[in-house]
Design a protein around this motif. Structure first.
Motif, PDB file in Angstrom:
ATOM      1  N   TYR A 177       5.234 -17.124   0.756  1.00 33.84           N
ATOM      2  CA  TYR A 177       5.126 -16.033  -0.207  1.00 33.84           C
ATOM      3  C   TYR A 177       5.717 -14.803   0.473  1.00 33.84           C
ATOM      4  CZ  TYR A 177       2.203 -18.204  -3.832  1.00 33.84           C
ATOM      5  OH  TYR A 177       1.751 -18.981  -4.867  1.00 33.84           O
ATOM      6  N   THR A 178       6.537 -14.081  -0.226  1.00 36.50           N
ATOM      7  CA  THR A 178       7.166 -12.912   0.376  1.00 36.50           C
ATOM      8  C   THR A 178       6.912 -11.682  -0.479  1.00 36.50           C
ATOM      9  OG1 THR A 178       9.223 -13.416  -0.760  1.00 36.50           O
ATOM     10  CG2 THR A 178       9.010 -14.233   1.488  1.00 36.50           C
ATOM     11  N   GLY A 179       7.013 -10.524   0.154  1.00 35.60           N
ATOM     12  CA  GLY A 179       6.802  -9.304  -0.605  1.00 35.60           C
ATOM     13  C   GLY A 179       6.775  -8.083   0.275  1.00 35.60           C
ATOM     14  N   ILE A 180       6.079  -7.085  -0.200  1.00 42.53           N
ATOM     15  CA  ILE A 180       6.048  -5.794   0.476  1.00 42.53           C
ATOM     16  C   ILE A 180       4.764  -5.671   1.290  1.00 42.53           C
ATOM     17  CG2 ILE A 180       4.990  -4.603  -1.493  1.00 42.53           C
ATOM     18  CD1 ILE A 180       6.781  -2.199  -0.813  1.00 42.53           C
ATOM     19  N   ASN A 181       4.906  -5.022   2.428  1.00 40.44           N
ATOM     20  CA  ASN A 181       3.756  -4.819   3.301  1.00 40.44           C
ATOM     21  C   ASN A 181       3.516  -3.328   3.494  1.00 40.44           C
ATOM     22  OD1 ASN A 181       1.714  -5.906   5.180  1.00 40.44           O
ATOM     23  ND2 ASN A 181       2.888  -4.775   6.704  1.00 40.44           N
ATOM     24  N   PHE A 182       2.251  -2.964   3.572  1.00 45.11           N
ATOM     25  CA  PHE A 182       1.857  -1.582   3.864  1.00 45.11           C
ATOM     26  C   PHE A 182       1.011  -1.606   5.131  1.00 45.11           C
ATOM     27  CE2 PHE A 182       2.278  -2.001  -0.726  1.00 45.11           C
ATOM     28  CZ  PHE A 182       3.189  -0.996  -1.010  1.00 45.11           C
ATOM     29  N   ARG A 183       1.265  -0.635   5.994  1.00 42.11           N
ATOM     30  CA  ARG A 183       0.556  -0.655   7.269  1.00 42.11           C
ATOM     31  C   ARG A 183       0.153   0.763   7.674  1.00 42.11           C
ATOM     32  NH1 ARG A 183       0.067  -4.362  10.991  1.00 42.11           N
ATOM     33  NH2 ARG A 183       1.685  -5.676  10.064  1.00 42.11           N
ATOM     34  N   VAL A 184      -1.020   0.860   8.256  1.00 40.49           N
ATOM     35  CA  VAL A 184      -1.501   2.117   8.832  1.00 40.49           C
ATOM     36  C   VAL A 184      -2.002   1.802  10.236  1.00 40.49           C
ATOM     37  CG1 VAL A 184      -3.205   3.968   8.673  1.00 40.49           C
ATOM     38  CG2 VAL A 184      -2.166   3.066   6.595  1.00 40.49           C
ATOM     39  N   GLN A 185      -1.607   2.619  11.192  1.00 44.18           N
ATOM     40  CA  GLN A 185      -2.065   2.430  12.560  1.00 44.18           C
ATOM     41  C   GLN A 185      -2.607   3.740  13.116  1.00 44.18           C
ATOM     42  OE1 GLN A 185       1.226   0.743  14.810  1.00 44.18           O
ATOM     43  NE2 GLN A 185       0.480  -1.331  14.356  1.00 44.18           N
TER      44      GLN A 185
END
Lengths: 345, 275
Positions: free
Chosen positions: B59-67
């Protein structure tokens, strides 16, 4: 800066190298690719091959050979769907389905090939308009002081509180009929919650085993399943008759399996439909959904109930009763409970 | 191979001993006031998820990340050990290749590491390496009804981590380029057995090899970051941007899982000083 880049670039290369490490065989989204993917999904995950081979003579490798010849790239989607459904139907499993936007492939021979032994219109006459509903459980007291509970599904959120309130209302009845005919299942936990109000002690109700690998005989050691008595609320102590037909499937089949181990309980009607495999879902490259039995539930004697549970008393709807808007199974149960012919354990 | 390259980084770092700056900090790290750097990054990018417990395809798509990262120098080994904590939250919106089914994935990882920096303060280069520990809790959910719509992911691992930092000036601004890579070495991870239902695990209490020993052979995972800081003003603040890539993979109980993300991140850092 060059030194920095010479150090960093290998790590970026490494990251993309490792990115290809864990992957799964990818089938093309072609007619052949979808056929092979479906066969493989079933081959590696379906839990009843051995049993279906013994009971129905299904040889999954032979099935591949036979249906593979029917696949070609000029087929329409509908034609491919039909061939794939035919292949799955070899397993005669109501939990095995193929779903596309235009159709839902199934084999419902577990109830379609048998008398229904249930008439919704007649049951509605028995319920009338003054019945109560506790989280989907419809119940009332008949004129002969027999309690009647109609449980159409275990998809509703039946909780101990609902069951207790219902049993409290029916407490003065001399016996109880629980009608689960044509209950196609739902949540196994709900089925056990209802059953837990009919035992005072912990009872062995069956065993569960799941697949531990891709080979067809890779299974875990069967683990014992117990029905615990309801710790909160009322527990029924009087005779109970469960009405069944071929439409009792999946979680309902498991409910009947549990109730069969309980005291004061008699199963009356037709054999249940079965469906003892817990279904999992997967999908094909073209996005069609696949459902298959993945976890085996045995009864307390380590026997399969995939093809149903026989009743204690076999009763079928008679045409004469149906013509008079009478439900043969309900009337037989009332007669037995009224005459106290159901022995107390 | 990952370990070999990580080792080479460490060896390279030791060769640099005596010439580098205290890792990740400006050259005033040896002052009586020790720097503590906080950074917050947010970004987005690409995700690719495979979990054969749920579906046999990517499954592919968009990723959101906070560090959220904190680095501080400790008094260990004559003040050459830096403590680094990282809270890493991500979520992905995914779709199958046929485009007719959605999935969601995400998780939260907390990491804490101690990085030894043998470098001196008179060079643009600095290196650090050391152990870290991390704990992860996440899930993959495929939008399809059934008894296996979701897969829980959890692990606790001990990792090797290495970091290289390069300081330079561009148009009178301090730039800091940092590359860090982390590789889990040993740990434990949760996984259902091949065809085990969550009903068995959590309703019936039937466990079956659900806690797996994780090592690079069955969990070849790599997380790395390439970050660039550009100083802003005179108060230890920096604008930060860069790339965060994660190659999380595992094969437990014959169930394959991968979760690849490539994110472009942007944020800021602020350095405080403590005695």
């Amino acid at each position: 800066m060059k030194r920095f880049l010479s150090l960093i670039i290998p790590f970026f290369i490494l990251s993309f190298f490792t990115a290809s490490c864990v992957s799964e065989e990818d089938y093309d989204n072609t007619r052949r690719g979808n056929f092979e993917a479906l066969w493989r999904i079933m081959d590696e995950h379906y839990c009843f091959f051995e049993y279906k081979n013994a009971e129905l003579g299904v040889n999954w490798d032979e099935v591949h050979t036979r249906y593979s010849k029917q696949i070609n790239e000029k087929m329409t989607n509908e034609q491919l769907f039909e061939v794939l459904c035919n292949m799955l139907s070899e397993l005669k499993d109501g939990h095995v389905n193929l779903s596309a936007a235009f159709d839902y492939g199934r084999n419902w021979s577990f109830h379609e090939d048998y008398p229904e032994n249930y008439n919704d219109s007649i049951v509605s006459l028995y319920l009338g308009h003054d019945y109560r509903i506790a989280s989907g459980l419809k119940y009332k007291i008949f004129d002969d002081n027999i309690g009647y509970v109609r449980c159409e599904t275990f998809a509703d959120g039946i909780g101990s509180g609902n069951v207790t309130m219902m049993l409290d209302n029916l407490a003065t009845c001399t016996g109880l009929i629980i009608d689960v005919r044509s209950n196609g299942g739902g949540d196994l936990t709900r089925a056990h919650t209802l059953a837990s109000h009919f035992t005072n002690e912990k009872r062995l109700v069956g065993y569960t085993s799941h697949k531990t690998g891709k080979q067809r005989n890779d299974f875990s050691e069967p683990k014992a399943d117990y029905l615990e008595p309801a710790s909160n609320g009322l527990r029924w102590q009087k005779p109970v008759i469960i009405l069944t037909n071929r439409g009792c499937y999946s979680a309902c089949n498991d409910f009947v399996k549990c109730m069969k181990t309980c005291p004061n309980v008699t199963i009356l009607g037709d054999c249940t439909g079965g469906g003892s495999g817990m279904p999992f879902n997967s999908e094909l490259p073209n996005g069609w959904g696949v459902r298959y039995s993945a976890v085996v539930h045995f009864d307390s004697d380590m026997q399969h109930t995939e093809f149903g549970i026989e009743p204690d008393i076999k009763v079928e709807m008679s045409g004469a009763d149906t013509d008079r808007n009478r439900d043969t199974l309900i009337e037989t149960a009332r007669l037995l409970l009224g005459q106290k012919k159901i022995p107390l354990d | 191979m990952a370990i070999t390259l990580l080792s080479s980084l460490c060896v390279f770092a030791q060769q640099e001993d005596g010439r580098g700056a205290t890792v990740g900090f400006p050259s005033d790290a040896k002052l009586a006031y020790q720097p503590v750097e906080h950074s917050t990054l947010a970004g987005s990018g690409f995700a690719n998820v495979l979990d054969t417990y749920l579906a046999p395809y990517n499954y592919t798509g968009i990723n959101f990340r906070v560090q959220r990262e904190t680095q501080r120098m400790t008094h260990l080994l004559d003040g050459k050990v830096m403590n680094q904590t990282l809270i890493d939250l991500n979520a992905s919106l995914l779709e199958n290749r046929a485009g007719n089914n959605d999935a969601f994935a995400g998780g939260l990882r907390y990491s804490i590491g101690w990085l030894y920096s043998p470098s001196q303060s008179d060079s643009r280069w600095s290196f650090a390496y050391g152990p870290s520990a991390s704990a992860y809790l996440g899930a993959v959910y495929i939008d399809r009804s059934g008894n296996n719509p979701a897969q829980a992911k959890a692990d606790v691992t001990l990792n090797a981590t290495g970091m290289a930092t390069y300081l330079l000036k561009v148009r009178n601004r301090d730039w800091r380029i940092r590359y860090q890579m982390t590789v889990p070495l040993i740990g434990v991870a949760f996984s259902p057995n091949y065809g085990q239902s969550y009903y068995e695990t959590f309703e019936l209490g039937d466990y079956d090899h659900n806690v797996c020993v994780a090592y690079p052979g069955n969990m070849p995972t790599l997380r790395h970051r390439l970050l660039i800081d550009i100083s802003v003003g005179q108060h230890g603040s920096s604008f930060r941007f860069g790339y965060v890539g994660q190659v999380n993979q595992s094969t437990f109980n014959s169930l394959k899982h991968h979760y690849y993300t490539h994110d472009f991140m942007i944020g800021f850092t602020k350095t405080f000083y403590r005695r």
